[in-house]
Design a protein around this motif. Sequence first.
Motif: not given
Lengths: 368, 659
Positions: A152-161
């Motif tokens: 249960p973790v959410v990243f932002g990678d190059d603008g992608d969720r």
Amino acid sequence: MAQAKPKKNGAVEKKLIGMADVVIAAAQRAKDPTFAIPIRALSNVSFNPRKGLIEMGEKKQARSFFNVGMAKKFMQTMLVADALSELQRADLTTSLREIYYRTKHTIQDSHENTFDTQDESDPIIEDLEVSLVALREELHVRAENSGSIVGPVVFGDDGDRVDCAKLGKGGYSVPSIVEPEYLEIRRCTADFLLLVEKGTQWNRLSEDKFWRRYNCVLLTGNGQPPRGVRRLARRLHEEHRLPVYVLVDNDPWGYYIYSVVKQGSINLAFESQRMAIPKAKFIGLSSADPERYELPRNVGIKLNDKDITRAKELLNYRWFQKPAWQEEIKRMLANGLKFELDALANKDFQYLTKKYLPRKLKEKDWLD
Amino acid sequence: MKPAPAVTAVEMGTRQREISVSEFFTKNRHLLGFDNPRKALLTCVKEAVDNSLDACEEAGILPDVTVKLETVADGQTPATPSQATRFRVTVTDNGPGIVRAQVPRIFAKLLYGSKFHRMRMSRGQQGIGISAAGMYGQLTTGKPVKVISRTGPRATAHYFEVQIDTKKNEPLVHENKQIEWTQPQGTEVAIEVEGRYQKGRASVDEWLEQTSIANPHVRLVYHTPEGETKEYPRTYHELPPSPKEIKPHPYGIEFGMLLKMLQDTKSHTVAGFLAGDFCRVSPALAEDICKAAKLSPDTKPRGVKPHLAEVLYKTLQTTKIMAPPTNCISPIGEKAILSGLYKQIKGEFYTAVSRPPAVYRGNPFIIEAGLAFGKGPEESVKPQQAAMPLAEGEDHGQDTELARVIRYANRVPLLFQQSACATFKAVLNTTWRNYGMTQSRGALPAGPMVIFVHMASVWVPFTSESKEAIADYDEIQKEIRLALREAGRRLGIFLRRKERAAGEFRRRNIFDLYIEEVVEACNRLKGGKLPTEQLKEQLHKIASTRTGGLKTDEALGKTGAGPEGLPHSIIVTMEGIEGEAEVAQQAATAPVIAGTATQSDQRLVAKAPVKAGKKSKSVAAIKDKAGQQDLFVEPASPVKKAVPPKRRPTATRNIRKGK
């Protein structure tokens, strides 16, 4: 985060350009251009028990140009510095191998190559890391992506969720550079983080949705965790207060992996500050587990000479001096056996998920 | 022997004595080097040539030896040399000849000879060789040994056919007559044996070639079974100094030997025996030894009891005694080695080292080493390939062949059991990388090089009876290493010099090479705004002050100093020869027979630009090296060496050009 980038890059690039200035200044004063490079060896690290970190000592080694033994290395250092500053200017990241190819050429009017193998360029990059006090990520050099995360973790990678709870059993592949300007942690609701040495066991836990039942993040580095994985664990630990548990094979190499996660490595001790997780706990496999969990002796593997030598080395490391650890390692030596995580399958395919870890967590049975 | 009804102990004793040495060797021929037909043929040639050379040298005659190998048809169609199984080996010399009465015993009685009983350096040691060869021939073909011998122009030549009575170890004379012989003096031996003729490693050809390298004072003519004639000319016109005979040194004997000497001595007292039968034991020292051994100096030698003899032996070993005299060995000498290497091996650089005498177990010995490096000047001036960037794992290609080691004991080439030999081990243990060669761990150095090692001693310690490898004594090993190091050091100097001469490629030192790179990197780091020329100049200045500038130039020989500092060396360039030019010239001007001259050699002669020699360079020599052979080219793979379709046999071609 974008605005932070140019400033940081500027700092690293300045340091690289500073190397050229050293040469120019020395040439003007008719002096031998020399860099001081911290020594990366056990002899130059010390364990800080208060911080729980391995720290680099003060010992330095001079690398001068007009010294027959060092001239080539000096020249190579300048070439690598040049290539690294090129990366900074172009704002690109690259791999160690690409740096090698980028800097390799035949010296004019000779049969000599600047580099013959990658073994010559890799240590120079590490030299620059330590002498410029810049992380490899800051130098824009990345390692391979060899880590996975699920939970249960959410990243932002190059603008992608990227929601790691919705990526099936494969999870998200951890990039090698996970600094905030590249990877943003948007949300994390987990209770703890489990760092698993082996991809196979990570797969088992992911497939069984262990993370859902126990509300945790599962992370693996497929063996010795690469820097991206360690750094990410550290960030989750630091920014979201996740306790970190390390699950490794019961052998000297497993112990060492745990110690690298916890205190940092000898070779890159200077990075401990940003990588190490001094509060990480060793959850298993402990040398006491085979007895406690009634693993038959026949699923163990006899310790070979290398294992024994390595275990004895570990006994002498300052960060393994706690009585519980001395007991742990000595017990393994006394048994003469090592156990793989996979051996738990001897009892049941899902033994790890359903019995072993739940009991460990319930009993709070871990080593510090 | 009387027939007896029952076997008695006495009779058994008689029978036991009747097992003769010759019978023993008939059954154990491998002990003497007759293990297989190929080796047997070589051994026959070797024994005969060794005897000839020993005899000539002892008589003070410059040896002139002819070896002839012929195939013999054994009833069926005459086989080609490579298929034939029977050969006649004929060796003719110009030596002193052998007196009539001794001929049968020398050639047909084992353990009969002049060399066993004295401490003196010679090729043969036991007096087995030639008679064993004869016996081998007799065993495999049934033919007797044919000997012609003439002791001088006024004496008549005698022809013998002898065989050995293998039971009694006594000669059987089949034929004995006076004949007419064209040679004024000398000996000719012909033995018919079963054998196989093959070229290449460990062949008769190789052995003769190597013999000629270590014995440049010998003129050797070799008629191969294929009908070719090879001549190895005499390039060194002095006989090696005749070695003196010495008495054994007390450190070099064993207990049993001492007991035997005590029995055999002519002295009447132990003190007299010690002083008289050993070297380096003075009468005063002999008294001291007796005192230390608690033995009356006047005791009769034959009366010394065994346990007292043991005390005496131990005392001898612990008493400090001067090292044995060294005039009993005659080294080949640096000049002669150079001459031999230059004559036989094509190369660019030759050097030779003779160590001072040393001692192992009471035996004096001398180690000599030599090097021949390179592929000959015409190869090295091949247009250099343009600098090609090398890929990972690639190298410059030319260094893939390994150096060759040629080993000698008392001037005799050793062709077998290389890896068991002390000389070979010493070559491996030398760090050739220090001298500019490449060398993998535990291997021979790589490169076009022949390494020559010679051990001269009154008693060479072989690892086995067939004299194939030198035993690995620490003292010997150490001497060999020292000699090789000196030779290697000179090679290093030469290689550095050559590299510099290679011109644009390598500048004066690594700094010059790297300054460019460093400056360019700095320039790029500074965004291309750097006054690069100024920085380069500054760095060059530092480089020259740091490395000593002029002094370095001098040390590196850049100021124009020649091969000085390279004693006993020859350097061959297209311009001529530097160093011991005299030796080279001597070698080159000797008459050469065309048999071995190949086209590439002739090409060389044609191409070599004759420039006016500078310094001590001599122009003449380089042209006339037709006798030189390329030792690196395996006969099986003639690289670019077109062999003339029909070899001109024996015709002496004088290719000396007017100079």
